[in-house]
Design a protein around this motif. Structure first.
Motif, short mmCIF file in Angstrom:
data_model
loop_
_atom_site.label_atom_id
_atom_site.label_comp_id
_atom_site.label_asym_id
_atom_site.label_seq_id
_atom_site.Cartn_x
_atom_site.Cartn_y
_atom_site.Cartn_z
N ARG A 21 16.99 12.25 27.15
CA ARG A 21 15.65 11.75 27.40
C ARG A 21 15.12 12.17 28.76
N SER A 22 16.03 12.40 29.72
CA SER A 22 15.54 12.70 31.06
C SER A 22 15.09 14.13 31.15
N ALA A 160 11.28 11.22 32.58
CA ALA A 160 11.55 9.96 33.27
C ALA A 160 12.52 10.15 34.44
N GLU A 161 13.51 11.01 34.28
CA GLU A 161 14.47 11.20 35.36
C GLU A 161 13.81 11.79 36.59
N ARG A 164 12.07 8.97 38.29
CA ARG A 164 13.00 8.09 39.00
C ARG A 164 13.49 8.72 40.29
N THR A 196 9.91 9.07 28.03
CA THR A 196 11.10 8.25 28.21
C THR A 196 11.51 7.63 26.89
N SER A 198 14.33 5.28 26.87
CA SER A 198 14.85 3.96 27.21
C SER A 198 13.85 3.08 27.95
N ASP A 200 13.63 3.03 31.02
CA ASP A 200 14.37 2.59 32.20
C ASP A 200 13.64 3.09 33.44
N LEU A 201 12.54 2.42 33.75
CA LEU A 201 11.67 2.80 34.85
C LEU A 201 11.32 1.57 35.66
N THR A 219 7.00 7.22 24.33
CA THR A 219 8.31 6.78 23.90
C THR A 219 8.37 6.71 22.38
#
Length: 332
Positions: A21-22, A160-161, A164, A196, A198, A200-201, A219
């Protein structure tokens, strides 16, 4: 929440899954901004780009830019005292000229058509970064073009990575391009679209809570409901573009077009770019070829599984300054 139903497409499918995903950051265009050596900075005339990440002050000018392709009367004519082909040497290009050189294709009579371009940098031996960053293989001119490409886009698609690691901030309105964007019916600044699986942000970041244009979160339908609720509560606009836990690149492009975003720009990283390539949705690659050799095992500009048959692209234009080649390739 915006949900896109699956439609038939002549482009490839595929999903940006949880295991990949990243976007990754090495080689991504934003990644070069990190560190004290960055050429990007708060430059009034738009010479650098300051929209999303923290960086040092820098300035870039285009004193020796020349067009190598396509050949025109200007490129063929000799400069004063120079040889044929040196007509544009030693001349600084304006931001308006850069914007014209990198303009998106004209919209057809059949309605809006999406155009997805990527912007990456690579050394002569294929490295997309050095010592974990792409800044060492970049230049001030490269970053000015980076800023121009952003100013032309409706939306910047990023993994997303990368968000982040790089501390992405909202894109800012830039006075140098305000009239151009208004004439094109665009918002004052491009939206940021985060891919993304997950979610996860950190949704307390300004990217989500205080952007000039609402940030989009792309997503899959199986994303955790609590994370979806957190994203929407922050002010982000959630876009479902996949049936499972990941994002289908084809549906992502269609979803963005459905929101009126047809001028798309991705800054990677390499894993996200690789999945866009594999899905057949990449229309154009703006690749800076840096006149450097790094050796080692640095990452390439695109990662992930190999395509069955290599995708052929056609050279659209090439600019040169100080040994750096600024190329545009379009899908054949």
């Amino acid at each position: 929440m915006y949900v896109l139903k699956r439609t038939e497409s002549n482009r490839g499918g595929g999903t940006i899954s949880a295991t990949s995903r990243s976007a990754g950051t090495c080689g991504s265009r934003a990644h070069r901004d990190s560190g004290p050596g960055s050429v990007m900075g708060p430059v009034p005339d738009g010479a650098g780009e300051e929209d999303t990440v923290h960086h040092a002050t820098g300035r870039g000018t285009l004193h020796g830019m020349r067009r190598l392709f396509p050949v025109t009367d200007e490129t063929a004519a000799p400069a004063p005292g120079g040889a044929p082909g040196e007509g544009a040497a030693g001349r600084e290009w304006s931001l308006a000229e850069l914007a014209a050189a990198y303009a998106y294709p004209e919209q057809g009579s059949g309605g809006p058509v999406s155009w997805l371009r990527a912007n990456m940098v690579s050394t002569l031996d294929g490295a997309a970064q050095h010592d974990g960053r792409s800044q060492p293989i970049s230049s001030a001119t490269d970053m000015r073009i980076f800023g121009t490409l952003r100013a032309l886009a409706d939306v910047v698609v990023v993994g997303a990575e990368t968000v982040r690691r790089e501390g992405y901030r909202p894109a800012r309105a830039r006075a140098d391009f305000a009239a151009l964007r208004e004439a094109a019916g665009q918002t004052p600044a491009p939206a940021i679209a985060v891919v993304t699986a997950s979610l996860d942000l950190d949704f307390s970041l300004p990217l989500f809570t205080s952007p000039l244009v609402p940030t989009l979160v792309l997503t899959g339908a199986s994303a955790a409901p609590d994370r979806l609720a957190t994203a929407e509560k922050s002010g982000a606009r959630v876009v479902i573009a996949g049936d499972g836990i990941g994002v289908d690149p084809v549906r992502a492009v269609q979803a963005l077009a459905g929101l009126g975003h047809t001028r798309l720009l991705t800054e990677g990283g390499p894993r996200l770019l690789g999945q866009l390539v594999a899905a057949g949705v990449l229309d154009e690659l703006c690749l800076t070829v840096s006149p450097m050799l790094t050796a080692g095992d640095a990452q390439r500009i695109a990662g992930g599984p190999a395509v069955t048959v290599p995708h052929r692209f056609t050279l659209l234009s090439m600019l040169e300054e100080d040994g750096f080649l600024f190329t545009r390739y379009g899908r054949s």
